[in-house]
Motif scaffolding. Structure first.
Motif, PDB file in Angstrom:
ATOM      1  N   ASN A 116       0.811  -1.280   0.087  1.00 49.68           N
ATOM      2  CA  ASN A 116       0.028   0.019  -0.080  1.00 49.68           C
ATOM      3  C   ASN A 116       0.777   1.349  -0.070  1.00 49.68           C
ATOM      4  O   ASN A 116       0.449   2.103  -0.480  1.00 49.68           O
ATOM      5  N   LEU A 117       1.975   1.176   0.770  1.00 45.21           N
ATOM      6  CA  LEU A 117       2.834   2.272   0.876  1.00 45.21           C
ATOM      7  C   LEU A 117       3.479   2.572  -0.429  1.00 45.21           C
ATOM      8  O   LEU A 117       3.584   3.682  -1.108  1.00 45.21           O
ATOM      9  N   LYS A 118       4.038   1.665  -1.006  1.00 44.83           N
ATOM     10  CA  LYS A 118       5.015   1.515  -2.312  1.00 44.83           C
ATOM     11  C   LYS A 118       4.018   1.804  -3.575  1.00 44.83           C
ATOM     12  O   LYS A 118       4.389   2.516  -4.409  1.00 44.83           O
ATOM     13  N   THR A 119       2.823   1.023  -3.633  1.00 43.97           N
ATOM     14  CA  THR A 119       2.383   1.075  -4.900  1.00 43.97           C
ATOM     15  C   THR A 119       1.252   2.266  -4.882  1.00 43.97           C
ATOM     16  O   THR A 119       0.991   2.835  -5.930  1.00 43.97           O
ATOM     17  N   HIS A 121       0.790   4.639  -2.649  1.00 46.85           N
ATOM     18  CA  HIS A 121       1.210   5.670  -2.015  1.00 46.85           C
ATOM     19  C   HIS A 121       0.670   6.208  -0.942  1.00 46.85           C
ATOM     20  O   HIS A 121       0.044   7.377  -0.622  1.00 46.85           O
ATOM     21  N   SER A 123      -0.709   7.371   2.772  1.00 50.36           N
ATOM     22  CA  SER A 123      -0.039   8.043   3.814  1.00 50.36           C
ATOM     23  C   SER A 123      -0.196   7.311   5.090  1.00 50.36           C
ATOM     24  O   SER A 123      -1.002   6.385   5.074  1.00 50.36           O
ATOM     25  N   SER A 127      -3.151   4.518   5.865  1.00 52.80           N
ATOM     26  CA  SER A 127      -2.398   3.195   6.248  1.00 52.80           C
ATOM     27  C   SER A 127      -3.057   2.646   7.627  1.00 52.80           C
ATOM     28  O   SER A 127      -3.376   1.621   7.811  1.00 52.80           O
ATOM     29  N   LYS A 173       8.073   7.229   7.816  1.00 57.70           N
ATOM     30  CA  LYS A 173       8.751   8.316   6.751  1.00 57.70           C
ATOM     31  C   LYS A 173      10.001   7.678   6.230  1.00 57.70           C
ATOM     32  O   LYS A 173      10.262   8.176   5.321  1.00 57.70           O
ATOM     33  N   GLU A 176       8.757   5.572   3.648  1.00 58.34           N
ATOM     34  CA  GLU A 176       8.646   6.284   2.441  1.00 58.34           C
ATOM     35  C   GLU A 176       9.612   6.681   1.576  1.00 58.34           C
ATOM     36  O   GLU A 176       9.767   6.786   0.381  1.00 58.34           O
ATOM     37  N   PHE A 180      10.521   6.150  -2.358  1.00 51.52           N
ATOM     38  CA  PHE A 180      10.339   7.322  -3.114  1.00 51.52           C
ATOM     39  C   PHE A 180      11.505   8.130  -3.369  1.00 51.52           C
ATOM     40  O   PHE A 180      11.483   8.997  -4.210  1.00 51.52           O
TER      41      PHE A 180
END
Length: 198
Positions: A116-119, A121, A123, A127, A173, A176, A180
């Protein structure tokens, strides 16, 4: 489909009843498929989990490195961090004395949160909301209507949430940044940092 001209005491035709039933069944099917998707033990197989349960900490690390197809663990910081994330999660779960299905769901949950974080994005707030929704589905049901989907009892569900708070969410963070930030940004950031040194 033949439509009857008569009505039932409620004023609905049999065709209308069929449509309502079909719509309700479709909703239930969609709900079941969503639960199956959430509960799908696709991150690690039962055989892989069984292998991990009989080895020591170093063995868990080596096996997960193989299962995740990490080839550059000694030279790739990203692979090393992700391996640590999964190894730490599995070892924590082993301390909880989970069943195989609970291991499967927990490891899948760890993987889905990173996905969910990687694909997507997501927050941190999104999440956390997503985790709450998932835990409401696979945790204890206050209505007892979906008991077959309950994987964790209340104590276990709270422990899972507490673990995620101190592992992924506390360092969100940084994850992330891991996914990213480009190498150029890191280099530029370092150069700017050195400009301010005496």
């Amino acid at each position: 489909m033949a439509i009857s001209g008569g009505t039932t005491p409620g004023g609905m035709t049999p065709a209308a009843l069929t449509q309502v039933r079909t719509s309700t069944e479709s909703e239930k099917d969609a709900e079941f498929q969503e639960h199956e998707k959430i509960l799908s033990p696709d991150f690690l197989s039962v055989a892989q989990i069984t292998e991990l349960l009989v080895v020591d900490v170093d063995g868990v690390q080596r096996k997960l490195e193989t299962f995740l197809n990490f080839k550059n663990i000694k030279t790739c910081l990203k692979e090393a961090i992700l391996l640590d994330y999964y190894v730490s999660g599995f070892l924590w779960a082993r301390g909880m004395d989970f069943s195989i299905i609970q291991y499967s769901q927990f490891m899948t949950l760890l993987d889905m949160l990173l996905h969910n974080l990687k694909t997507l994005h997501m927050s941190l707030e999104d999440s956390l909301k997503w985790l709450g929704e998932v835990m409401a589905e696979i945790g204890p049901s206050h209505l007892q209507k979906n008991e077959k989907w309950n994987i964790f009892d209340i104590k276990q569900a709270n422990a899972v949430i507490d673990y995620l708070k101190i592992s992924l969410f506390q360092h969100y963070k940084l994850y992330e940044f891991l996914f990213f930030s480009t190498r150029e940004e890191i280099v530029i950031g370092t150069e700017v940092f050195f400009l301010f040194l005496p």
